[in-house]
Scaffold this active site. Structure first.
Site, mmCIF file in Angstrom:
data_model
loop_
_atom_site.group_PDB
_atom_site.id
_atom_site.type_symbol
_atom_site.label_atom_id
_atom_site.label_comp_id
_atom_site.label_asym_id
_atom_site.label_seq_id
_atom_site.Cartn_x
_atom_site.Cartn_y
_atom_site.Cartn_z
ATOM 1 C CD GLU A 92 44.680 45.428 97.849
ATOM 2 O OE1 GLU A 92 44.089 44.418 98.259
ATOM 3 O OE2 GLU A 92 44.419 45.992 96.766
ATOM 4 C CG ASP A 113 40.794 57.310 95.538
ATOM 5 O OD1 ASP A 113 40.205 56.554 94.733
ATOM 6 O OD2 ASP A 113 40.572 57.300 96.762
HETATM 7 C C1 LIG Z 1 40.294 53.725 93.132
HETATM 8 S S1 LIG Z 1 39.929 52.649 94.439
HETATM 9 C C2 LIG Z 1 40.846 51.170 94.017
HETATM 10 C C3 LIG Z 1 40.327 49.941 94.711
HETATM 11 C C4 LIG Z 1 41.120 48.646 94.482
HETATM 12 N N1 LIG Z 1 42.484 48.781 94.961
HETATM 13 C C5 LIG Z 1 41.126 48.221 93.045
HETATM 14 O O1 LIG Z 1 42.179 48.322 92.393
HETATM 15 O O2 LIG Z 1 40.092 47.741 92.569
HETATM 16 C C6 LIG Z 1 40.902 53.328 95.760
HETATM 17 C C7 LIG Z 1 40.595 52.740 97.131
HETATM 18 O O3 LIG Z 1 41.535 53.260 98.053
HETATM 19 C C8 LIG Z 1 40.871 53.661 99.244
HETATM 20 N N2 LIG Z 1 41.690 54.719 99.846
HETATM 21 C C9 LIG Z 1 41.935 55.938 99.336
HETATM 22 N N3 LIG Z 1 42.749 56.641 100.140
HETATM 23 C C10 LIG Z 1 43.026 55.827 101.201
HETATM 24 C C11 LIG Z 1 43.785 55.991 102.389
HETATM 25 N N4 LIG Z 1 44.441 57.123 102.624
HETATM 26 N N5 LIG Z 1 43.855 54.967 103.285
HETATM 27 C C12 LIG Z 1 43.169 53.822 103.045
HETATM 28 N N6 LIG Z 1 42.427 53.602 101.924
HETATM 29 C C13 LIG Z 1 42.357 54.585 101.018
HETATM 30 C C14 LIG Z 1 39.500 54.122 98.769
HETATM 31 O O4 LIG Z 1 38.537 54.103 99.801
HETATM 32 C C15 LIG Z 1 39.213 53.097 97.665
HETATM 33 O O5 LIG Z 1 38.591 51.952 98.193
#
Ligand SMILES: C[S@@+](CC[C@H](N)C(=O)[O-])C[C@H]1O[C@@H](n2cnc3c(N)ncnc32)[C@H](O)[C@@H]1O
Length: 216
Positions: free
Chosen positions: A40, A115
């Site tokens: 994930e 994001d």
């Molecule tokens: C909008 S949140 C969604 C969290 C979760 N997947 C949910 O649906 O509740 C996006 C998550 O992706 C992580 N994230 C964004 N870009 C990333 C990257 N390049 N590598 C790892 N994690 C990333 C952020 O830190 C954040 O925790």
């Protein structure tokens, strides 16, 4: 006095379930078996990953994120629930995907609500781009799956266009579009929030096609 600041590298030294690595871990040795590897990307607060690991003890789950609060939360939950089939990698998947997994090593990749970076000047920060999809196609084994969800209509169409253009992925929707719902998977935190707010969610599911072998 506040708590002393402990870096994630220090946590990694003491917690075998947490990895702050710059080379590929030997996943079968680390998990003690060769069960399917499911990744994930961006697990946030970790609800989806924890539920998946609890309901599928026959699979190994890896989560990657750099969100400190979420990492601390999920590490506590892994310990409390005594889940053996889950590991957390610290970092940005864009920098780590090339070395974290061997070609064809992954069974499934989940990307829930990446994001969306809606501002025009931030669009270049989006994760889902052709180059990244190429990495996913390399790392997923034949019959592997990529499952994505977003509430952002614009981003959803961009993902659809990029994934549909990658010949090694087959869109699992009959019309090569979005799926309306996703069965048999837990709901992530963001997903629950959007459902409660009555927002539309765009689900995408792709199958990694096996290479065509010639009969001769
Ligand atoms: C909008 S949140 C969604 C969290 C979760 N997947 C949910 O649906 O509740 C996006 C998550 O992706 C992580 N994230 C964004 N870009 C990333 C990257 N390049 N590598 C790892 N994690 C990333 C952020 O830190 C954040 O925790």
């Amino acid at each position: 006095m506040g708590k002393p600041l402990i870096s994630f590298a220090q946590i990694a030294e003491h917690d075998p379930f947490f990895l702050d690595v710059d080379e590929r871990p030997d996943w079968p040795t680390l998990f003690g078996n060769s069960n399917p590897l499911k990744l994930e990307i961006g697990f946030g607060m970790g609800n989806f990953l924890i539920e998946m690991a609890a309901k599928e003890p026959g699979s190994n789950f890896i989560g990657i994120d750099f969100y400190h609060k979420g990492i601390r939360k999920i590490m506590t939950r892994i310990k409390n629930l005594q889940l053996e089939n889950i590991r957390i990698v610290y970092g940005d998947i864009r920098n780590k995907i090339s070395y974290l997994f061997q070609e064809g090593e992954l069974d499934t990749v989940y990307i829930n609500f990446p994001d969306p970076w809606p501002k025009k000047r931030h669009i270049k920060r989006r994760l889902i781009k052709p180059e990244f999809i190429n990495h996913l196609a390399n790392k997923l084994g034949p019959e592997g799956k990529a499952s994505l969800a977003t509430d952002s209509e614009r981003y959803a169409h961009e993902m659809l266009e990029y994934f549909n253009s990658e010949m090694r992925f087959q869109n699992m929707d009959d019309n090569f579009g979005f799926l309306k719902e996703r069965m048999d998977l837990p709901k992530s935190k963001y997903e629950k929030n959007y459902i409660n707010a009555g927002e539309k969610i765009f689900y995408l599911e792709y199958l990694r096609l096996a290479p065509v072998t010639s009969a001769t």
